[in-house]
Enzyme design. Structure first.
Site, mmCIF file in Angstrom:
data_model
loop_
_atom_site.group_PDB
_atom_site.id
_atom_site.type_symbol
_atom_site.label_atom_id
_atom_site.label_comp_id
_atom_site.label_asym_id
_atom_site.label_seq_id
_atom_site.Cartn_x
_atom_site.Cartn_y
_atom_site.Cartn_z
ATOM 1 N N CYS A 195 21.557 83.692 24.205
ATOM 2 C CA CYS A 195 21.365 82.240 24.233
ATOM 3 C C CYS A 195 20.123 81.779 23.471
ATOM 4 O O CYS A 195 19.962 80.589 23.217
ATOM 5 C CB CYS A 195 21.311 81.745 25.673
ATOM 6 S SG CYS A 195 22.778 82.182 26.592
ATOM 7 N N HIS B 289 17.697 75.077 26.416
ATOM 8 C CA HIS B 289 18.992 75.756 26.472
ATOM 9 C C HIS B 289 19.753 75.255 27.695
ATOM 10 O O HIS B 289 19.184 75.097 28.777
ATOM 11 C CB HIS B 289 18.772 77.273 26.552
ATOM 12 C CG HIS B 289 20.017 78.027 26.860
ATOM 13 N ND1 HIS B 289 21.191 77.830 26.174
ATOM 14 C CD2 HIS B 289 20.291 78.970 27.810
ATOM 15 C CE1 HIS B 289 22.121 78.614 26.666
ATOM 16 N NE2 HIS B 289 21.606 79.311 27.668
ATOM 17 N N ASN C 107 27.692 76.327 29.434
ATOM 18 C CA ASN C 107 26.763 77.146 28.649
ATOM 19 C C ASN C 107 27.500 77.697 27.428
ATOM 20 O O ASN C 107 28.370 78.551 27.560
ATOM 21 C CB ASN C 107 26.229 78.279 29.532
ATOM 22 C CG ASN C 107 25.230 79.165 28.814
ATOM 23 O OD1 ASN C 107 25.062 79.067 27.604
ATOM 24 N ND2 ASN C 107 24.572 80.032 29.562
HETATM 25 N N1 ACO Z 1 32.511 79.280 43.374
HETATM 26 C C1 ACO Z 1 32.253 79.353 44.700
HETATM 27 N N2 ACO Z 1 31.378 80.241 45.215
HETATM 28 C C2 ACO Z 1 30.739 81.050 44.351
HETATM 29 C C3 ACO Z 1 30.992 81.017 42.965
HETATM 30 C C4 ACO Z 1 31.918 80.088 42.488
HETATM 31 N N3 ACO Z 1 32.214 79.945 41.189
HETATM 32 N N4 ACO Z 1 30.204 81.942 42.391
HETATM 33 C C5 ACO Z 1 29.492 82.530 43.344
HETATM 34 N N5 ACO Z 1 29.830 82.001 44.553
HETATM 35 C C6 ACO Z 1 29.303 82.328 45.858
HETATM 36 C C7 ACO Z 1 28.680 83.687 45.914
HETATM 37 O O1 ACO Z 1 29.661 84.684 46.130
HETATM 38 C C8 ACO Z 1 27.742 83.548 47.107
HETATM 39 O O2 ACO Z 1 28.479 83.683 48.262
HETATM 40 P P1 ACO Z 1 27.861 84.416 49.568
HETATM 41 O O3 ACO Z 1 26.657 83.582 49.946
HETATM 42 O O4 ACO Z 1 28.972 84.368 50.537
HETATM 43 O O5 ACO Z 1 27.482 85.791 49.094
HETATM 44 C C9 ACO Z 1 27.282 82.085 47.005
HETATM 45 O O6 ACO Z 1 28.231 81.429 46.159
HETATM 46 C C10 ACO Z 1 25.898 81.902 46.440
HETATM 47 O O7 ACO Z 1 25.757 82.668 45.260
HETATM 48 P P2 ACO Z 1 24.442 82.708 44.452
HETATM 49 O O8 ACO Z 1 24.609 83.620 43.270
HETATM 50 O O9 ACO Z 1 23.285 82.963 45.365
HETATM 51 O O10 ACO Z 1 24.344 81.193 43.935
HETATM 52 P P3 ACO Z 1 23.180 80.493 43.167
HETATM 53 O O11 ACO Z 1 22.776 79.284 43.888
HETATM 54 O O12 ACO Z 1 22.122 81.438 42.718
HETATM 55 O O13 ACO Z 1 23.930 79.995 41.839
HETATM 56 C C11 ACO Z 1 24.202 80.590 39.559
HETATM 57 C C12 ACO Z 1 24.540 80.934 40.994
HETATM 58 C C13 ACO Z 1 24.829 79.262 39.216
HETATM 59 C C14 ACO Z 1 24.802 81.658 38.660
HETATM 60 C C15 ACO Z 1 22.689 80.507 39.387
HETATM 61 O O14 ACO Z 1 22.053 81.621 39.949
HETATM 62 C C16 ACO Z 1 22.284 80.421 37.924
HETATM 63 O O15 ACO Z 1 22.604 79.491 37.233
HETATM 64 N N6 ACO Z 1 21.509 81.388 37.461
HETATM 65 C C17 ACO Z 1 21.075 81.432 36.089
HETATM 66 C C18 ACO Z 1 22.189 81.852 35.228
HETATM 67 C C19 ACO Z 1 21.908 81.576 33.823
HETATM 68 O O16 ACO Z 1 21.085 80.787 33.481
HETATM 69 N N7 ACO Z 1 22.608 82.227 32.949
HETATM 70 C C20 ACO Z 1 22.450 81.931 31.576
HETATM 71 C C21 ACO Z 1 22.341 83.073 30.785
HETATM 72 S S1 ACO Z 1 23.560 83.098 29.598
HETATM 73 C C22 ACO Z 1 23.186 84.190 28.377
HETATM 74 O O17 ACO Z 1 22.069 84.451 28.012
HETATM 75 C C23 ACO Z 1 24.359 84.891 27.779
#
Ligand code: ACO
Length: 332
Positions: A117, A259, A289
């Site tokens: 990214c 980003h 993204n």
């Molecule tokens: N729908 C419903 N529930 C979901 C989903 C979904 N799509 N995905 C995960 N969950 C659940 C999980 O299983 C978890 O359930 P549990 O509590 O029963 O175990 C719960 O939701 C919470 O999951 P978390 O991973 O803790 O959620 P979080 O609030 O951290 O959000 C997210 C996840 C959106 C991925 C966040 O952490 C994030 O955006 N992180 C940064 C990611 C990022 O910036 N990536 C970019 C890099 S891209 C690149 O360089 C190629």
């Protein structure tokens, strides 16, 4: 404080988005998720997806042509073509070579860069060095990504996050206050496991020539929480550093283009830098993204909306798999 004369400036920006829209409601029918979860956790409402069979270089060509047209630069005048992509069509030829061929840019050097990214920021940093070398008049930086091809559509934790897009920028030689003021790029492979992606097996059967269905043989793995924290910290650090090194403060910046990975990351960066909301650009709700393409796509839209105007100071800041991160500071 560094030298204030720039070596290059942006003369044209273009973008190309697939027509097909994949909404959160569509995803509800594919995996165990909800529009409410996706919107509150990420800010994403919909993303664009290419039709199967579309190549990354094909998605890039209309964006590149638009950027060249806006810049008033002919393809054969390009001295350099760089494509930032993590979803290249082949190991070789590079996506940039295919773009150059499609544009008719003759024998201009062309290569891809892999910085996930942060690819657009890495590319702008390389381009800046070429211009400082003195022999370059026009360079094309294209970011083109087809994540729908590498996403595992059964994995709800990642498939809701990404989209496909291409955006391109023409840089032309400059020697004044307007243009690319500075760039700063960084990496730390120690955190590589936070965010990884790749092919599980080779792409396609060598005898039948059959290609795997979209997403079947690829994966993206992410430690979402750790990525979130390191993303905010690295983007804030690099933003403050580049401003300080150029004798500027956030008050001098007209628009920050971060980003677009997650609206909560974008808000946290803006808040930590002490920026009012209107100075932080976001279009993540429409496209998700799109990796290296998010920043030039956001610049394209910010210009169309009148939020990034000639003379404005724009700070672009990114992070991505690697981990990589960086910033580009420019006066448009
Ligand atoms: N729908 C419903 N529930 C979901 C989903 C979904 N799509 N995905 C995960 N969950 C659940 C999980 O299983 C978890 O359930 P549990 O509590 O029963 O175990 C719960 O939701 C919470 O999951 P978390 O991973 O803790 O959620 P979080 O609030 O951290 O959000 C997210 C996840 C959106 C991925 C966040 O952490 C994030 O955006 N992180 C940064 C990611 C990022 O910036 N990536 C970019 C890099 S891209 C690149 O360089 C190629």
């Amino acid at each position: 404080m560094k030298n204030s004369a720039t070596a290059c400036r942006i003369t044209g920006v273009g973008a190309n988005l697939p027509e097909r829209v994949l909404t959160n409601l569509d995803l509800e029918r594919m995996v165990d998720t909800s529009d409410e979860w996706i919107v509150t956790r990420t800010g994403i409402r919909e993303r664009r997806i290419v039709n199967e069979g579309t190549n990354t270089y094909e998605l890039a060509l209309p964006a590149a042509r638009e950027a060249l047209e806006t810049a008033g630069v002919k393809a054969e005048e390009l001295d350099l073509i760089i494509c930032a992509t993590a979803t290249q069509d082949r190991y070789f030829p590079s996506t940039a070579c295919m773009i150059g061929h499609g544009l008719g840019s003759g024998d201009a050097p062309a290569f891809d860069i892999s910085a996930a990214c942060s690819g657009f920021i890495y590319g702008s940093s390389i381009i800046n060095q070429y211009f400082k070398g003195g022999a370059t008049k026009h360079a094309l930086l294209v970011a083109s990504e087809i994540y729908s091809r590498i996403v595992n559509w059964k994995d709800r934790s990642t498939c809701v996050l990404f989209g496909d897009a291409s955006a391109a920028v023409v840089f032309s030689a400059a020697d004044g206050p307007e243009g690319l003021i500075d760039t700063c790029i960084r990496s730390n492979g120690e955190y590589g496991s936070f965010l990884t992606g790749g092919a599980i097996t080779r792409a396609g059967d060598p005898l039948s020539g059959a290609l795997p269905s979209m997403g079947e043989n690829y994966f993206i793995e992410m430690k979402g929480n750790q990525t979130f924290k390191v993303a905010v910290k690295s983007m804030c650090d690099v933003a403050q550093r580049i401003l300080k090194e150029n004798g500027m403060s956030v008050a001098d910046v007209d628009l920050v283009i971060p980003h677009q990975a997650n609206i909560r990351i974008i808000s946290a960066v803006g808040k930590s830098l002490g920026l009012p909301e209107e100075k932080v650009y976001s279009n993540i709700h429409r496209y998700g993204n799109t990796s290296a393409a998010t920043i030039p796509l956001a610049l394209y839209e910010a210009q169309k909306e009148g939020r990034a105007k000639k003379g404005d100071v724009v700070l672009m800041v990114a992070f991505g798999g690697g981990l990589t991160w960086g910033a580009s500071l420019m006066r448009l």
